[in-house]
Design a protein around this motif. Sequence first.
Motif, PDB file in Angstrom:
ATOM      1  N   UNK A  77       0.834  -1.214   0.000  1.00 58.23           N
ATOM      2  CA  UNK A  77       0.000   0.000   0.000  1.00 58.23           C
ATOM      3  C   UNK A  77       0.865   1.259   0.000  1.00 58.23           C
ATOM      4  N   UNK A  78       1.930   1.256   0.828  1.00 57.27           N
ATOM      5  CA  UNK A  78       2.830   2.416   0.864  1.00 57.27           C
ATOM      6  C   UNK A  78       3.505   2.595  -0.497  1.00 57.27           C
ATOM      7  N   UNK A 121      -0.388  13.584   0.167  1.00 52.48           N
ATOM      8  CA  UNK A 121       0.292  14.588   1.000  1.00 52.48           C
ATOM      9  C   UNK A 121      -0.625  15.792   1.227  1.00 52.48           C
ATOM     10  N   UNK A 122      -1.261  16.239   0.154  1.00 58.26           N
ATOM     11  CA  UNK A 122      -2.137  17.408   0.262  1.00 58.26           C
ATOM     12  C   UNK A 122      -3.288  17.129   1.228  1.00 58.26           C
ATOM     13  N   UNK A 123      -3.818  15.908   1.194  1.00 58.75           N
ATOM     14  CA  UNK A 123      -4.925  15.555   2.105  1.00 58.75           C
ATOM     15  C   UNK A 123      -4.506  15.554   3.560  1.00 58.75           C
ATOM     16  N   UNK A 124      -3.208  15.402   3.818  1.00 62.86           N
ATOM     17  CA  UNK A 124      -2.710  15.498   5.201  1.00 62.86           C
ATOM     18  C   UNK A 124      -2.564  16.945   5.645  1.00 62.86           C
ATOM     19  N   UNK A 125      -2.878  17.877   4.742  1.00 66.37           N
ATOM     20  CA  UNK A 125      -2.737  19.293   5.075  1.00 66.37           C
ATOM     21  C   UNK A 125      -1.301  19.776   4.988  1.00 66.37           C
ATOM     22  N   UNK A 131       4.961   1.701  15.564  1.00 64.74           N
ATOM     23  CA  UNK A 131       4.819   3.157  15.594  1.00 64.74           C
ATOM     24  C   UNK A 131       6.043   3.909  16.070  1.00 64.74           C
ATOM     25  N   UNK A 132       7.117   3.189  16.365  1.00 63.81           N
ATOM     26  CA  UNK A 132       8.362   3.862  16.727  1.00 63.81           C
ATOM     27  C   UNK A 132       8.851   4.700  15.549  1.00 63.81           C
ATOM     28  N   UNK A 133       9.397   5.864  15.829  1.00 64.13           N
ATOM     29  CA  UNK A 133       9.825   6.769  14.760  1.00 64.13           C
ATOM     30  C   UNK A 133      11.150   7.391  15.140  1.00 64.13           C
ATOM     31  N   UNK A 180       4.880   9.309   7.470  1.00 62.47           N
ATOM     32  CA  UNK A 180       5.187   7.923   7.823  1.00 62.47           C
ATOM     33  C   UNK A 180       4.027   7.297   8.594  1.00 62.47           C
ATOM     34  N   UNK A 181       3.455   8.055   9.533  1.00 67.98           N
ATOM     35  CA  UNK A 181       2.329   7.520  10.310  1.00 67.98           C
ATOM     36  C   UNK A 181       1.129   7.242   9.409  1.00 67.98           C
ATOM     37  N   UNK A 182       0.836   8.188   8.513  1.00 68.18           N
ATOM     38  CA  UNK A 182      -0.342   8.026   7.656  1.00 68.18           C
ATOM     39  C   UNK A 182      -0.182   6.842   6.708  1.00 68.18           C
TER      40      UNK A 182
END
Lengths: 365, 365
Positions: free
Chosen positions: A99-100, A114-118, A203-205, A246-248
């Motif tokens: 998916x990524x 990206x745009x949808x993430x604001x 979820x580690x970043x 990355x989270x999205x």
Amino acid sequence: MTASLQPSATIGIVGGGQLGRMIALAAAAYGLKVHVFAPDADSPAFEVAGRRTVAAYDDAAALAAFADSVDVVTYEFENIPRPTAEILAARRPLHPSAAALATTQDRLTEKSFVAELGIPTAPFRAVDDADGLARALAELGQPAVLKTRRFGYDGKGQRMLQAGEAVDPAAVMAELGGQPCILEGFVPFESEVSVVAARTASGGFSAFDPCANEHRDHILARTLVPAPTLGPEAAAEALRIARAIADALDYVGVLAVEMFVVRAADGRTGLVVNEIAPRVHNSGHWTIEGALTSQFAQHVRAICGWPLGDPGRVGGAAVEMLNLVGAEADDWPSYLAEPGAHLHLYGKGEARPGRKMGHVTRLRS
Amino acid sequence: MTASLQPSATIGIVGGGQLGRMIALAAAAYGLKVHVFAPDADSPAFEVAGRRTVAAYDDAAALAAFADSVDVVTYEFENIPRPTAEILAARRPLHPSAAALATTQDRLTEKSFVAELGIPTAPFRAVDDADGLARALAELGQPAVLKTRRFGYDGKGQRMLQAGEAVDPAAVMAELGGQPCILEGFVPFESEVSVVAARTASGGFSAFDPCANEHRDHILARTLVPAPTLGPEAAAEALRIARAIADALDYVGVLAVEMFVVRAADGRTGLVVNEIAPRVHNSGHWTIEGALTSQFAQHVRAICGWPLGDPGRVGGAAVEMLNLVGAEADDWPSYLAEPGAHLHLYGKGEARPGRKMGHVTRLRS
């Protein structure tokens, strides 16, 4: 969720270039075994892998056998066909996910995401044919850049449309092979930066310091860390953007987010996302000597379900990375003789123009 | 003289353990190709080599084919039979040379060579049989250590003869297989240090900072740099000794000189050479992250006829290297999670007692 792998595990790497080679070298330092899948028998990554499969990316039987022989699959480039990713993912954990990959290997899907993430991007329009190009140019104006939606890298698959240039939409579409395209409005940027970061399944970043990138002929020429053009506030914002992306994507592994640095009307620094690379990235090569954990080791940790390493800079030093492109690699003896310079060569045969042959890293303490 | 090799060259490595593996990884960073020769199909170095030969060290045909396929030959261990070295050296440059190997793989030859350079060693006597042992013990007294002249490492092939112990010379000789031996008088040392250094065919020399070594069950457990027990004067003397040895051997490549630190009657620090290892060395593993050039990269540079790299410590940090021996490697997850610790595993299957499975390096800035 990925279970944590043992160091006796085998990592499958799709793609046999220098990025796959450096992932394999990082995996070897942890005792992991590596199986590389690539179509070209001369692939640089084969030289450092315990197992090799020479087969086409659409060879379903070879892909299945490859997946069955490893514990986790990753890749070194984003232009993997969707069916290939799906065959692999059906058999073994694939990191980053199919998916990524689907989101980031298509410029239109990626920019929309990206745009949808604001998060700011260049203005863009989908362009499917000559009429669509004419409409998009009327809306976004010139200068603008027309890019194929897929399979572009290092400036390939794109065409600059200069301000004032008389554009024949049909001819320009034909130049790019009549493929589905995206028109991007020109962003008057001051500099280009990137954030190379890693995310784990839980979820580690962890992000390396943002770096400034200089290109020559659309190919990365030089990376500087820390980025001279970013103040602390803008640097923090760059990391925030990378984490949000990355989270999205529910991302696992290392990714790079390329951004333009722009000057807003009020004089403040702004950031515009240009591109996401779902893989280790040329602008992260400085981390091999410059960071406490390299981007390659970090990627291996993430895809193995291991904790991420310390991304701090070694001794807090400023770092410079120079790409050796084409005949520039002929200068290897001078880099080898330069005190403190770290020479890397990728073991490629012929130094064709535009081919990335190696890089040099300098730490300035 | 060795001509300088191109980065497209192939290095032949005899021996497939972790030292060969780490030489191969260093060679790969320079774009070099690697061919590993080892008798065991499971050899860790095979996993990172583009070419592999599985054959016995006395397989003359396999050795000749191996040599013919590479541009230079090196090795990761000193117990290479003399005919093997000669077959290889007749076909390709062998670094270090067969002569250096012959001197250092026999404890009696080695100690005699060092003593002739005017460098202190433990008192020693050749011991060929039980009568010889009785005579040598009468001269050197007890405690003393009886060692086989050849094929000893990590405490194998040696027998401590304690003070006051009633020694049956025939029984002790039988214990060591009736092989030619050397009796070494006991040196009351305060600590053990080593110098890892490199020399080129043209006489270039470069040493890493001397390090202090702690052993457990005759196996290196921990290395510290800088060596806490050496003042600047003794450290300089240690480097002078290493250089004198390398020059006298006309050495090409990396070598390690192990020394005892002793306290002279006048209270001054003295150095007694214990052993020369004609190869990269466990006590130099800290250089991978701790030095600007690793011992493995330095060895590759030397055998390729390239200039030596900067041996300085990264950021001037103090460095600690811990060996992971046998089941100690089971603690890999805690080292992986430790910020700033660098975990290395060698990809060996079974963690048998006494087997070196990996190491950890910590920089303390």
